[in-house]
Scaffold this motif. Structure first.
Motif, short mmCIF file in Angstrom:
data_model
loop_
_atom_site.label_atom_id
_atom_site.label_comp_id
_atom_site.label_asym_id
_atom_site.label_seq_id
_atom_site.Cartn_x
_atom_site.Cartn_y
_atom_site.Cartn_z
N TYR A 59 -0.09 -8.87 -9.38
CA TYR A 59 0.18 -7.52 -9.89
C TYR A 59 -0.63 -7.27 -11.15
N GLN B 159 -2.01 -5.08 -7.83
CA GLN B 159 -2.52 -5.59 -6.58
C GLN B 159 -4.05 -5.60 -6.57
N ARG C 299 5.25 1.21 -13.02
CA ARG C 299 5.93 1.27 -11.72
C ARG C 299 6.28 -0.14 -11.30
N ASP D 137 8.12 -2.81 -8.19
CA ASP D 137 8.00 -2.93 -6.74
C ASP D 137 9.07 -2.14 -5.99
N GLY E 101 9.68 0.84 -6.70
CA GLY E 101 9.21 2.22 -6.75
C GLY E 101 9.69 3.02 -7.93
N GLY F 62 2.25 6.64 -8.39
CA GLY F 62 2.92 6.68 -7.10
C GLY F 62 1.96 6.63 -5.94
N LYS F 63 0.84 7.35 -6.03
CA LYS F 63 -0.13 7.36 -4.94
C LYS F 63 -0.87 6.03 -4.84
N LYS G 82 0.60 3.27 -5.61
CA LYS G 82 1.65 2.28 -5.37
C LYS G 82 1.40 1.02 -6.20
N VAL H 125 1.91 -1.83 -8.96
CA VAL H 125 3.02 -2.53 -9.60
C VAL H 125 2.49 -3.05 -10.92
N ASN I 110 9.71 -7.00 -11.30
CA ASN I 110 10.57 -6.10 -10.53
C ASN I 110 11.97 -6.01 -11.12
#
Length: 379
Positions: free
Chosen positions: A95, A97, A191, A193, A195, A240-241, A243, A245, A294
């Motif tokens: 992370y 990613q 953000r 994992d 969300g 958000g787009k 994604k 982490v 997380n």
């Protein structure tokens, strides 16, 4: 994943000041931290549990390092993504990613992502070679940026007219329209994992005109509330787009017409968030750790007005670092000094930062200007 507060081994690619401040927070969670960096004198070397000297861009070095930890994060984007992708396939958590790092490593891919996802940004064009510049559809003046490896103002060239083309970059680049901006602003968003997404309040930045890096930052911004909302929503939308982490720094321009345009992204703790250590309920470093472990994200509210000053090496000085004016600076209330542990200074090298906090914004700025004038790094 192992318990984040006990037996988890965290690997950090990069041993600079961002890694150092990340370790300072990780200690509070009793996390074992290992660091890989090519510089045996890197700022992280004395703080981490295990320090490895090696290239961040060599596949075998990064892969071998990654096999010794449970989770890998970065403090610099210039790393071997192929190795990270293999580690991810083999069960090591990475992370942010690898796909996110790969996208952000390339400013061309980054700008294409903005275009495909309706994220407001300056008009741009991809450039393969100098010949392309002679047929560019972007009007003069414009900014040329190398697609890869640019940072802190490096890899950026302003092309005012045709006479500047002789010194233009010859490697793959992008050109983008010159923005007549009112302010440079930034929002750091996190953000996890699950969300969950949270943004820090928008900040205003001033850049050193010679070094082209952040020299002075004010938090929170006093721009209209609607602009705060818009900037924070843009940052959240990008996170958000993607994604992603972890932490994402979103650097933006506010132009003369009141438009907010995204400039660049950084998928890690960032210079525009250092003031959060003293100025916010949760710091950007703790928030990054919460996100990659997380855990529930922390409260990003400001505790006070905070001004951050980058402590840069003085022009004309190169050698063992000598800090002048520390005692005078610390006599002023609300002044916090962070030195990065770099033995050698050179012109405009980031040697530390100072945060000044005060309930009165004008007083915070006045004290920060005073500290900026008296605190110097010489040799």
């Amino acid at each position: 994943m192992k318990a984040f507060y006990g037996d988890l081994k965290l690997g950090i690619l990069g041993g600079g000041q961002l890694g150092r401040m990340l370790i300072q927070q990780a200690i509070n969670y009793n996390v074992t931290v290992k660091v890989l960096d090519p510089d045996r004198e890197a700022p992280c070397r004395k703080l981490c549990d295990e320090f490895t000297v090696g290239s961040l861009q060599d596949f075998d070095t990064v892969y071998k390092f990654g096999k010794t930890v449970d989770l890998i994060t970065i403090e610099i984007e210039k790393v071997n993504v192929d190795a990270l992708e293999k580690l991810e396939r083999e069960g090591v958590t990475v992370y942010p990613q690898p796909r996110v790092i790969r996208l952000i490593q390339d400013k061309g891919l980054q700008k294409q992502f903005f275009k495909e996802n309706d994220i407001p940004t300056a008009e741009f064009q991809s450039i393969t070679n100098v010949a392309d510049l002679k047929h560019a559809h972007i009007k003069f003046p414009y900014i040329q940026k190398l697609r890869r490896d640019g940072y802190d103002g490096k890899g950026v060239y302003k092309v005012i007219d045709e006479t500047y083309l002789d010194k233009a970059f010859t490697h793959p680049s992008i050109i983008e329209e010159w923005i007549d901006f009112e302010k440079e602003i930034a929002v750091i968003v996190a953000r996890n994992d699950d969300g969950e997404i949270k943004a820090f309040p928008m900040v205003e930045m001033e850049f050193n005109p010679e070094a082209n890096l952040v020299e002075f930052l004010i938090s929170p911004s006093t721009l209209p509330f609607e602009l705060h909302q818009q900037a924070e929503e843009i940052a959240k939308d990008i996170a958000g787009k993607l994604k992603i982490v972890g932490l994402l720094a979103v650097e933006m321009f506010l132009d003369k017409h009141g438009r907010i345009l995204v400039n660049e992204l950084a998928p890690r703790p960032h210079n525009s968030g250092h003031q959060t250590i003293e100025g916010n309920v949760v710091s950007q470093f703790e928030q990054h750790l919460r996100a990659i472990f997380n855990q529930p994200l922390g409260d990003t509210d400001c505790l006070n007005n905070a001004v951050m000053i980058n402590l840069l090496g003085e022009a004309g000085h190169e050698g063992p670092a000598v800090y002048q004016g520390i005692e005078k600076a610390l006599k002023r209330e609300g002044v916090y000094i962070h030195l990065y542990g770099k033995a050698l200074t050179k012109p405009f090298r980031k040697m530390g930062h100072i945060t000044v906090v005060d309930a009165d914004r004008a007083k915070a700025i006045e004290k920060a200007r005073y500290v900026q004038d008296i605190l110097k790094v010489v040799s």
